[in-house]
Write a protein that holds these residues in place. Structure first.
Motif, PDB file in Angstrom:
ATOM      1  N   VAL A  42       0.845  -1.188   0.000  1.00 24.73           N
ATOM      2  CA  VAL A  42       0.000   0.000   0.000  1.00 24.73           C
ATOM      3  C   VAL A  42       0.887   1.248   0.000  1.00 24.73           C
ATOM      4  N   SER A  43       0.533   2.225  -0.808  1.00 23.87           N
ATOM      5  CA  SER A  43       1.206   3.522  -0.772  1.00 23.87           C
ATOM      6  C   SER A  43       0.203   4.583  -0.344  1.00 23.87           C
ATOM      7  N   TYR A  44       0.724   5.762   0.020  1.00 20.50           N
ATOM      8  CA  TYR A  44      -0.140   6.825   0.543  1.00 20.50           C
ATOM      9  C   TYR A  44       0.083   8.122  -0.204  1.00 20.50           C
ATOM     10  N   GLU A  45      -0.986   8.882  -0.361  1.00 16.13           N
ATOM     11  CA  GLU A  45      -0.922  10.242  -0.877  1.00 16.13           C
ATOM     12  C   GLU A  45      -1.270  11.184   0.275  1.00 16.13           C
ATOM     13  N   TRP A  46      -0.462  12.252   0.437  1.00 14.84           N
ATOM     14  CA  TRP A  46      -0.655  13.194   1.539  1.00 14.84           C
ATOM     15  C   TRP A  46      -0.963  14.584   1.006  1.00 14.84           C
ATOM     16  N   GLN A  47      -1.779  15.297   1.755  1.00 18.13           N
ATOM     17  CA  GLN A  47      -2.043  16.706   1.472  1.00 18.13           C
ATOM     18  C   GLN A  47      -2.079  17.478   2.778  1.00 18.13           C
ATOM     19  N   LYS A  48      -1.696  18.770   2.670  1.00 18.99           N
ATOM     20  CA  LYS A  48      -1.687  19.679   3.816  1.00 18.99           C
ATOM     21  C   LYS A  48      -2.596  20.861   3.497  1.00 18.99           C
ATOM     22  N   LYS A  49      -3.398  21.260   4.482  1.00 20.36           N
ATOM     23  CA  LYS A  49      -4.301  22.387   4.253  1.00 20.36           C
ATOM     24  C   LYS A  49      -3.546  23.694   4.468  1.00 20.36           C
ATOM     25  N   VAL A  50      -3.529  24.500   3.418  1.00 22.06           N
ATOM     26  CA  VAL A  50      -2.903  25.821   3.470  1.00 22.06           C
ATOM     27  C   VAL A  50      -4.015  26.834   3.218  1.00 22.06           C
ATOM     28  N   GLY A  51      -4.398  27.577   4.258  1.00 21.32           N
ATOM     29  CA  GLY A  51      -5.586  28.409   4.156  1.00 21.32           C
ATOM     30  C   GLY A  51      -6.801  27.490   4.071  1.00 21.32           C
ATOM     31  N   SER A  52      -7.517  27.544   2.971  1.00 19.87           N
ATOM     32  CA  SER A  52      -8.653  26.642   2.771  1.00 19.87           C
ATOM     33  C   SER A  52      -8.400  25.654   1.640  1.00 19.87           C
ATOM     34  N   THR A  53      -7.150  25.594   1.171  1.00 17.75           N
ATOM     35  CA  THR A  53      -6.810  24.768   0.006  1.00 17.75           C
ATOM     36  C   THR A  53      -5.922  23.603   0.417  1.00 17.75           C
ATOM     37  N   TRP A  54      -6.281  22.405  -0.048  1.00 16.10           N
ATOM     38  CA  TRP A  54      -5.434  21.241   0.203  1.00 16.10           C
ATOM     39  C   TRP A  54      -4.300  21.223  -0.814  1.00 16.10           C
TER      40      TRP A  54
ATOM     41  N   GLU B 177     -11.037   6.583   0.582  1.00 23.05           N
ATOM     42  CA  GLU B 177     -11.452   7.958   0.816  1.00 23.05           C
ATOM     43  C   GLU B 177     -10.359   8.684   1.629  1.00 23.05           C
ATOM     44  N   TRP B 178     -10.382  10.024   1.584  1.00 25.28           N
ATOM     45  CA  TRP B 178      -9.445  10.810   2.367  1.00 25.28           C
ATOM     46  C   TRP B 178      -9.811  10.740   3.846  1.00 25.28           C
ATOM     47  N   ALA B 179      -8.795  10.776   4.705  1.00 24.83           N
ATOM     48  CA  ALA B 179      -8.985  10.908   6.158  1.00 24.83           C
ATOM     49  C   ALA B 179      -8.015  11.968   6.654  1.00 24.83           C
ATOM     50  N   SER B 180      -8.448  12.802   7.605  1.00 24.17           N
ATOM     51  CA  SER B 180      -7.611  13.918   8.045  1.00 24.17           C
ATOM     52  C   SER B 180      -7.418  13.920   9.559  1.00 24.17           C
ATOM     53  N   ALA B 181      -6.406  14.657   9.989  1.00 22.66           N
ATOM     54  CA  ALA B 181      -6.137  14.850  11.417  1.00 22.66           C
ATOM     55  C   ALA B 181      -5.471  16.206  11.590  1.00 22.66           C
ATOM     56  N   THR B 182      -5.647  16.781  12.790  1.00 26.68           N
ATOM     57  CA  THR B 182      -5.111  18.117  13.082  1.00 26.68           C
ATOM     58  C   THR B 182      -4.112  18.042  14.234  1.00 26.68           C
ATOM     59  N   LEU B 183      -2.972  18.714  14.055  1.00 23.99           N
ATOM     60  CA  LEU B 183      -1.995  18.884  15.124  1.00 23.99           C
ATOM     61  C   LEU B 183      -2.190  20.274  15.714  1.00 23.99           C
ATOM     62  N   THR B 184      -2.406  20.331  17.013  1.00 27.06           N
ATOM     63  CA  THR B 184      -2.538  21.619  17.701  1.00 27.06           C
ATOM     64  C   THR B 184      -1.186  22.015  18.271  1.00 27.06           C
TER      65      THR B 184
ATOM     66  N   ARG C 197      -4.103  15.387   5.588  1.00 22.98           N
ATOM     67  CA  ARG C 197      -4.981  14.268   5.245  1.00 22.98           C
ATOM     68  C   ARG C 197      -4.227  13.302   4.337  1.00 22.98           C
ATOM     69  N   ALA C 198      -4.714  12.049   4.283  1.00 24.48           N
ATOM     70  CA  ALA C 198      -4.057  11.026   3.473  1.00 24.48           C
ATOM     71  C   ALA C 198      -5.101  10.079   2.910  1.00 24.48           C
ATOM     72  N   ARG C 199      -4.734   9.406   1.829  1.00 25.60           N
ATOM     73  CA  ARG C 199      -5.534   8.304   1.297  1.00 25.60           C
ATOM     74  C   ARG C 199      -4.570   7.243   0.805  1.00 25.60           C
TER      75      ARG C 199
END
Length: 290
Positions: free
Chosen positions: A207-219, A252-259, A240-242
């Motif tokens: 399995v491989s993964y694709e990652w995205q980071k939210k910058v403002g409101s854009t992934w 499907e995409w799944a996301s998580a937030t670091l505070t 988020r990653a899929r």
């Protein structure tokens, strides 16, 4: 002449013997047979004293005799063979009944209490829905990789055109790839590291993964990332990653937030000595903490 069916009542697909007997005739004796078709008596080709057949539906016959002296009897009283609906039944099953998306399952139909060979008709519906639709295949066994939960039912028709009721539905459960994303720890103060990682269930490796980071409101795509990333993030961030598995199936995409909390870093300052005469030296010292 007397005619009789034996047995006089059968289910579809079961044979019966129709026979005629005559009294006061000179042998040898031949028989003429007629069958009622839509209220009209219709001659049949057979001339023997007995007919054996598997009749597909209720039927009525009569006969008369012609003896060696060419004496012809009156038509007999007619006799009716009652043909009851067949006990033919059909059942259906998936093997295996649960698969991961992209994996094959075999759908098998079984007919019972009829006369083979059998023909099959199928209907299907997506899991959780109520409306049945006709399927295109008619074979006894079908192997396929279905994309999501699905139900099938089957109806069998035997060689004497007896038709079963629709079977109970057979259900296939198709497990979809599901990704979970998490930061560890999920809350840090500025300057502390955290690990963001992804895991997947119901996928076929590797399995491989694709990652995205939210910058403002854009992934925004994160290049070069794999199952986990370790970093010191300067501010709160959302990733988020899929997954993409060996069968090229994408979750499907799944996301998580670091505070990221403000740092507790502080600084203090002092002179030593704090009082001097002009021309004397004093040392200024800075101290950082936390």
């Amino acid at each position: 002449v007397t005619v009789a069916f034996s047995p006089a009542t059968v289910t579809q697909g079961v044979a019966s013997v129709l026979s005629a007997s005559v009294t006061n005739a000179t042998d040898p004796t031949a028989f003429q047979w007629q069958k009622k078709v839509g209220g009209i008596w219709t001659s049949v080709a057979e001339t023997g004293a007995a007919l054996t057949n598997v009749w597909p539906a209720t039927v009525e016959y009569r006969a008369r005799s012609i003896d060696a002296n060419h004496v012809t009897s009156d038509w007999s009283a007619s006799k009716t063979l009652m043909v009851l609906p067949s006990a033919l039944s059909a059942s259906l099953s998936f093997a295996p009944a649960t698969v991961r998306r992209g994996e094959e399952s075999t759908l098998t139909a079984v007919a019972a209490d009829g006369t083979g060979p059998y023909a099959y008709s199928y209907q299907w519906r997506w899991g959780g829905t109520t409306n049945w639709s006709g399927a295109r295949f008619t074979s006894e066994e079908t192997t396929y990789a279905w994309a999501s939960n699905i139900d099938f039912r089957v109806q069998a028709v035997d060689s004497f055109h007896a038709t079963s009721a629709w079977s109970e539905a057979a259900s296939l459960t198709v497990l979809q790839p599901a990704v979970t994303v998490a930061f560890s720890p999920a809350t840090v103060t500025q300057g502390q590291a955290s690990v963001v990682s992804a895991s997947v269930t119901n996928a076929t490796g590797p399995v491989s993964y694709e990652w995205q980071k939210k910058v403002g409101s854009t992934w925004t795509v994160v290049a070069g990332a794999d199952e986990a990333m370790t970093n010191v993030w300067p501010a709160t961030v959302e990733y988020r990653a899929r997954s993409v598995d060996a069968n090229s199936l994408t979750s499907e995409w799944a996301s998580a937030t670091l505070t990221v909390l403000p740092s507790a870093l502080s600084a203090s300052l002092s002179f030593d000595p704090a009082t001097v005469r002009r021309g004397e030296e004093s040392t200024l010292t800075a101290v950082a903490a936390d």
